[in-house]
Design a protein around this motif. Sequence first.
Motif, PDB file in Angstrom:
ATOM      1  N   GLU A 245       0.804  -1.221   0.000  1.00  0.00           N
ATOM      2  CA  GLU A 245       0.000   0.000   0.000  1.00  0.00           C
ATOM      3  C   GLU A 245       0.842   1.278   0.000  1.00  0.00           C
ATOM      4  O   GLU A 245       0.307   2.376  -0.214  1.00  0.00           O
ATOM      5  N   PHE A 246       2.152   1.141   0.215  1.00  0.00           N
ATOM      6  CA  PHE A 246       3.020   2.319   0.250  1.00  0.00           C
ATOM      7  C   PHE A 246       4.021   2.366  -0.901  1.00  0.00           C
ATOM      8  O   PHE A 246       4.898   3.216  -0.931  1.00  0.00           O
ATOM      9  N   CYS A 251       7.742   5.094  -4.613  1.00  0.00           N
ATOM     10  CA  CYS A 251       8.188   5.298  -5.996  1.00  0.00           C
ATOM     11  C   CYS A 251       8.119   6.772  -6.394  1.00  0.00           C
ATOM     12  O   CYS A 251       8.974   7.273  -7.114  1.00  0.00           O
ATOM     13  N   GLN A 252       7.089   7.455  -5.917  1.00  0.00           N
ATOM     14  CA  GLN A 252       7.001   8.902  -6.178  1.00  0.00           C
ATOM     15  C   GLN A 252       8.215   9.613  -5.610  1.00  0.00           C
ATOM     16  O   GLN A 252       8.800  10.483  -6.254  1.00  0.00           O
ATOM     17  N   GLY A 253       8.603   9.229  -4.390  1.00  0.00           N
ATOM     18  CA  GLY A 253       9.795   9.823  -3.786  1.00  0.00           C
ATOM     19  C   GLY A 253      11.052   9.501  -4.588  1.00  0.00           C
ATOM     20  O   GLY A 253      11.890  10.380  -4.829  1.00  0.00           O
ATOM     21  N   MET A 254      11.170   8.260  -5.025  1.00  0.00           N
ATOM     22  CA  MET A 254      12.322   7.880  -5.847  1.00  0.00           C
ATOM     23  C   MET A 254      12.371   8.708  -7.133  1.00  0.00           C
ATOM     24  O   MET A 254      13.441   9.170  -7.542  1.00  0.00           O
ATOM     25  N   ASN A 318      -0.257   7.982 -10.436  1.00  0.00           N
ATOM     26  CA  ASN A 318       0.154   7.602 -11.786  1.00  0.00           C
ATOM     27  C   ASN A 318       1.371   6.699 -11.820  1.00  0.00           C
ATOM     28  O   ASN A 318       1.457   5.799 -12.650  1.00  0.00           O
ATOM     29  N   ILE A 319       2.301   6.908 -10.917  1.00  0.00           N
ATOM     30  CA  ILE A 319       3.492   6.060 -10.873  1.00  0.00           C
ATOM     31  C   ILE A 319       3.130   4.658 -10.421  1.00  0.00           C
ATOM     32  O   ILE A 319       3.642   3.671 -10.956  1.00  0.00           O
ATOM     33  N   TYR A 320       2.240   4.544  -9.467  1.00  0.00           N
ATOM     34  CA  TYR A 320       1.835   3.227  -8.975  1.00  0.00           C
ATOM     35  C   TYR A 320       1.204   2.418 -10.106  1.00  0.00           C
ATOM     36  O   TYR A 320       1.498   1.261 -10.308  1.00  0.00           O
ATOM     37  N   PHE A 324       3.252  -0.778 -11.157  1.00  0.00           N
ATOM     38  CA  PHE A 324       2.722  -1.934 -10.450  1.00  0.00           C
ATOM     39  C   PHE A 324       1.310  -2.313 -10.924  1.00  0.00           C
ATOM     40  O   PHE A 324       0.529  -2.841 -10.175  1.00  0.00           O
ATOM     41  N   ASN A 325       1.014  -2.015 -12.177  1.00  0.00           N
ATOM     42  CA  ASN A 325      -0.326  -2.253 -12.697  1.00  0.00           C
ATOM     43  C   ASN A 325      -0.759  -3.722 -12.547  1.00  0.00           C
ATOM     44  O   ASN A 325      -1.863  -4.015 -12.146  1.00  0.00           O
ATOM     45  N   SER A 326       0.168  -4.636 -12.812  1.00  0.00           N
ATOM     46  CA  SER A 326      -0.173  -6.057 -12.755  1.00  0.00           C
ATOM     47  C   SER A 326      -0.497  -6.504 -11.347  1.00  0.00           C
ATOM     48  O   SER A 326      -1.328  -7.371 -11.122  1.00  0.00           O
ATOM     49  N   LYS A 327       0.134  -5.893 -10.353  1.00  0.00           N
ATOM     50  CA  LYS A 327      -0.115  -6.259  -8.956  1.00  0.00           C
ATOM     51  C   LYS A 327      -1.408  -5.647  -8.448  1.00  0.00           C
ATOM     52  O   LYS A 327      -2.075  -6.190  -7.582  1.00  0.00           O
ATOM     53  N   LYS A 328      -1.734  -4.487  -8.993  1.00  0.00           N
ATOM     54  CA  LYS A 328      -2.891  -3.756  -8.465  1.00  0.00           C
ATOM     55  C   LYS A 328      -4.198  -4.352  -8.972  1.00  0.00           C
ATOM     56  O   LYS A 328      -5.223  -4.292  -8.310  1.00  0.00           O
ATOM     57  N   ASN A 329      -4.161  -4.905 -10.187  1.00  0.00           N
ATOM     58  CA  ASN A 329      -5.383  -5.451 -10.777  1.00  0.00           C
ATOM     59  C   ASN A 329      -5.737  -6.823 -10.206  1.00  0.00           C
ATOM     60  O   ASN A 329      -4.902  -7.533  -9.755  1.00  0.00           O
TER      61      ASN A 329
END
Length: 329
Positions: A245-246, A251-254, A318-320, A324-329
């Motif tokens: 969840e984080f 990733c935004q910070g990176m 947007n970065i997530y 990580f699209n495959s993990k989120k779906n």
Amino acid sequence: MVKKLLFYKIIILTIIFSIFYFISRGGRLKLRYLFLIRYWKILYSFFSGVVLTLKVKDMNKLNVKLNTKFSPFYRGFAFEGAGLGIAILAFSLEKGKSFEEMTKQLSKKSIYQYYVGLGWFLWFLYGRKKGKYELWLKQIDLRHGIILFDGVGFSSCFKLYKSNPQVINNFKNFNNNQQRVCYQGFGRSLWFISRFDIIYVNKEIEKVDLQFQEDVYSGVGIAVAYSWFDRIEQAFMLLDKVPEEFKGPFCQGMAFGYEARRLQDEALWNKHIKAINKSTRQTILKWLFVLKHTEITVANEKEKDNFYLEWVDLLRENIYIKRFNSKKN
């Protein structure tokens, strides 16, 4: 005399052996060695930047000094220190107005670092007196001025958090948006407090008020990307240890950390980006594309004083999705 020489030889050999021992051992020992070397070089660069600024004062000459005295990897930390030094100089002039004028004259490549350095100074000077900060905020760039609270969060926790975790309660003196950026700065400091130990970082963030945990992970991501710019693939391995969840905030910070590196030194950027595997390189370049797109979107739609955090939040989403699209779906 002979005994004394023999004693010194034993000491020297012991030190040399210890160094090679730490280098040769894997895992935590090797990481601690990396931390110790990098930690002191970062501190030296930062505070040298402060001293040079107070000594040289002329921004054009200071630019030359900073670019010649420090290696490309640590130069950004020196420019952050210069932000603190400029804040000190500006205090006796026209405060925020002078700060803006001097930083623009020095270099536009380290804009984020300057405001962090300003936050260091204001925390040392004003502590929890919120009203004093408002005087500066009225005179500095509305879009980026709030970043000074990153410096507040970092400097207030860097040395005190381990012995007094309640130090983060100082952030309650500021409004919600300012607190969010304070927690981002706390996240950056936590990366160094932990000595580059993401497991320790995760455990400490669990103790933070839930509404600010994303901002802490954002700060950790900035610190990881920036301080491990020569260890990009190792930095990406940390993603597996960040709670699902984080991952977006991390990733935004990176992405922010990599963008800061790209802006500061194109040659150093190209050197390290070209050295990593294709998949990781493509991911970072996609992140920076999304970063620029979201920056433009927010700049066109939002009021200036809400710009930074609106940009942060939109980029996280947007970065997530991108990574990580495959993990989120």
